[in-house]
Design an enzyme around this catalytic site. Structure first.
Site, mmCIF file in Angstrom:
data_model
loop_
_atom_site.group_PDB
_atom_site.id
_atom_site.type_symbol
_atom_site.label_atom_id
_atom_site.label_comp_id
_atom_site.label_asym_id
_atom_site.label_seq_id
_atom_site.Cartn_x
_atom_site.Cartn_y
_atom_site.Cartn_z
ATOM 1 N N HIS A 190 7.502 -3.559 4.014
ATOM 2 C CA HIS A 190 6.889 -4.844 4.339
ATOM 3 C C HIS A 190 5.614 -5.098 3.536
ATOM 4 C CE1 HIS A 190 4.486 -2.520 7.445
ATOM 5 N NE2 HIS A 190 3.562 -3.383 7.075
ATOM 6 N N SER A 216 -0.871 0.254 6.480
ATOM 7 C CA SER A 216 0.576 0.343 6.298
ATOM 8 C C SER A 216 0.939 1.121 5.040
ATOM 9 C CB SER A 216 1.194 -1.051 6.187
ATOM 10 O OG SER A 216 1.272 -1.665 7.430
ATOM 11 N N ASP A 260 11.962 0.406 6.652
ATOM 12 C CA ASP A 260 10.636 -0.035 6.225
ATOM 13 C C ASP A 260 9.968 0.956 5.276
ATOM 14 O OD1 ASP A 260 8.524 -1.758 5.990
ATOM 15 O OD2 ASP A 260 7.563 -1.189 7.875
#
Length: 570
Positions: free
Chosen positions: A219, A330, A259
């Site tokens: 993402h 992230s 992801d």
């Protein structure tokens, strides 16, 4: 109030409020997150746009291949599949149970295996080899398996550490920080209220190989690989020791379901991180997270493993940690006391301190060969829905509770009520076991399933098809509405009127499902008023009227909704 968590480009989860009659709205943008969504009819109407009560024109039924015309049509269809889907052609020839045709397509697959080996196309070789091995388990393939596996896993970054990579392993936490990078996705300029602003996504990543390979979240770099996106995008990284220089990088491979993404940059990393084994982690063990929260390069936060089995992905469970995670974390590593990567940070909730999540490193190990092969990592499914079968506290298999007409499971002869116990000889105790096995394959492979039906042991050969982006929508469009409500909401419906096609009665409720949590019971009447989907076909909402036994049989009009992907589709 319903809260839906959405991991955004910088590891944050936002809850957004709408102005629709004061109702709370939340849209789950990140595919793969599992949450139960319950709305009022007004709220549902506010977030969906596409209404449909259409039924499919035809429902697949098992063909009678003893009829010549049916068999001949299937032979023609198999011949059309031969070039693009040779494994599927063999599987469907096997269903025909014609030895001559089976032999033809088996020889074709063997020929493709040898051709791919000559071209050093080990990804295709592996697919053809395992399909042939599954199809004919008694046949021997001397030396071929070792050659294929060696070729397929050769040079995959992060899986094996040679002497040069070992020299780059960190000995201190400070050196672990230097092994991490800031991911910078430059999207140019965005215009808001007549003014231009720099549009960018900031995330984290870490080196796993001396050649400059980096792991991060999908993402974080999604704008670079999204085929629907138009416009300027550039990918850079920044080293911890030089946060001012932007170094160009490229995306090698990515996995939207798990992801994860693999990047490559032409720079010699100061240090690399070794991959550990998060299966060894226990609740309460200490972990440290490194990343770029809020743009602060090389930030280390510590905490413990809060839980090891949070079902936020559609094909596996993730870790819950209480180490601080903020926007920009992230893709950063979650490391243990021995300085090994045990997980990859992917989401946190800013409003709730200590509620953060990380992807187990085992998923990365399983993914790396496919990410290194390049492009989008595809996942598999057989067109079924089910839950773990339990006898008391013991887990005894995966119970199939729905089979999509025309799907792989349906064509293979699997039925509702069958309990899968083995897949390719590996024990299947629960849904997670099945997910772990299927995650090790790519589409266009064969799998042998052992299952129990009415106390009798059975076996079948299944073809692993490509998992659609939203499996629930596929099931809705391939089946009658009353049948599709089993995987969508966990309730089985039967027609209650020959005059009114939308009147049903509930005949079964799956424990823990949306229908169960909404208070429905067996024998409750249900009148379907409308069915709607959002534009992406990722969310379904249903308006209905009912008289629920648990609510004293009061007439009520209500809405229920669900995401069209979840771990229970396989």
């Amino acid at each position: 109030m319903t809260i839906v968590m959405t991991p955004l480009g910088m590891s944050e989860v936002r809850v957004r409020k709408s102005n629709v009659m004061g109702e709370v709205t939340a849209h789950c943008k990140k595919k793969g997150m599992l949450f139960i969504l319950l709305w009022s009819v007004i709220f549902l109407s506010a977030i969906v746009s596409c209404s449909s009560l259409k039924q499919p024109k035809e429902i697949f039924t098992t063909p009678d291949y003893t009829e010549d015309d049916v068999k001949n049509n299937e032979i023609k269809r198999i011949a059309q599949l031969k070039e693009e889907f040779p494994v599927q052609a063999l599987w469907r020839a096997n269903i025909l149970d014609d030895k001559e045709i089976v032999s033809e397509y088996k020889e074709n697959l063997a020929s493709l295996l040898h051709e791919s080996l000559e071209k050093n196309d080990y990804a295709s070789s592996l697919k053809y080899f395992y399909s042939l091995k599954t199809f004919s388990p008694d046949e021997k393939f001397p030396d071929i398996e070792n050659k294929i596996r060696t070729g397929f896993y050769a040079n995959v970054p992060g899986l094996y550490l040679d002497e040069e990579n070992r020299r780059l392993l960190p000995k201190t936490m400070a050196e672990c920080v230097d092994a991490t990078v800031t991911i910078w996705v430059d999207k140019g300029i965005k215009i808001e209220h007549g003014a231009g602003y720099a549009d960018r996504v900031i995330g984290s990543g870490f080196f796993i190989d001396k050649r400059g390979y980096i792991v991060t979240n999908h993402h974080v770099i999604n704008d670079l690989v999204d085929p629907k996106r138009e416009g300027y995008t550039r990918l850079f990284i920044k080293l911890n020791r030089d946060s001012e220089t932007r170094i160009p990088a490229k995306v090698v491979g990515y996995d939207a379901v798990i992801d994860l993404a693999l990047l490559k940059t032409e720079v010699d990393p100061p240090f690399i991180l070794a991959l550990g084994s998060s299966s060894e982690l226990q609740i309460g063990e200490k972990v440290s997270c490194i990343g770029t929260p809020l743009g602060f390069h090389g930030t280390v936060t510590t905490g413990i493993v809060s839980n090891v089995d949070r079902k936020l992905f559609t094909t596996g469970s993730v870790l819950q940690i209480d180490a601080a995670v903020n926007s920009g974390n992230s893709g950063g590593p979650c490391i243990d006391s021995q300085l090994r990567v045990q997980a990859i940070v992917f989401a946190g909730i800013l409003q709730y301190q200590g509620l953060n999540f990380a992807i187990p490193v085992e998923y990365l190990r399983q993914d790396l060969p496919y990410l290194y092969s390049g492009g989008k990592r595809l996942h598999t499914w057989i067109g079924a829905y089910g839950h773990t079968m339990r006898e008391g506290l013991a887990e005894t298999g995966l119970e199939i509770q729905y089979v999509m007409p025309g799907g792989v499971a349906s064509r293979s002869g699997l039925e509702k009520g069958d309990v899968i116990t083995f897949a390719n000889g590996r024990k299947v105790r629960n849904l997670e076991d099945m997910q772990n096995i299927m995650r090790g394959f790519i589409p266009e492979n064969l799998l042998t399933l052992n299952y129990v039906r009415d106390g009798e042991d059975k076996k079948c050969l299944v073809y692993l098809d490509e998992r659609p982006e939203y499996p629930g929508y596929e099931m809705y469009t391939h089946d009658l509405l009353n049948n599709s409500f089993i995987p969508l909401f966990g309730m089985a419906l039967a027609n209650a009127s020959t005059t009114f096609s939308r009147k049903y009665v509930i005949t079964e409720i799956i424990k823990g499902s949306i229908a169960d949590e909404s208070g429905f019971s067996v024998t409750d009447p249900v009148n379907i008023l409308e069915v709607k989907f959002n534009d992406e076909k990722s969310i379904i909402s249903v308006g209905l009227s009912t008289r629920r036994r648990k609510k004293g049989y009061l007439d009520i009009t209500m809405g229920i909704g669900s995401q069209l992907d979840s771990p229970y589709y396989f």
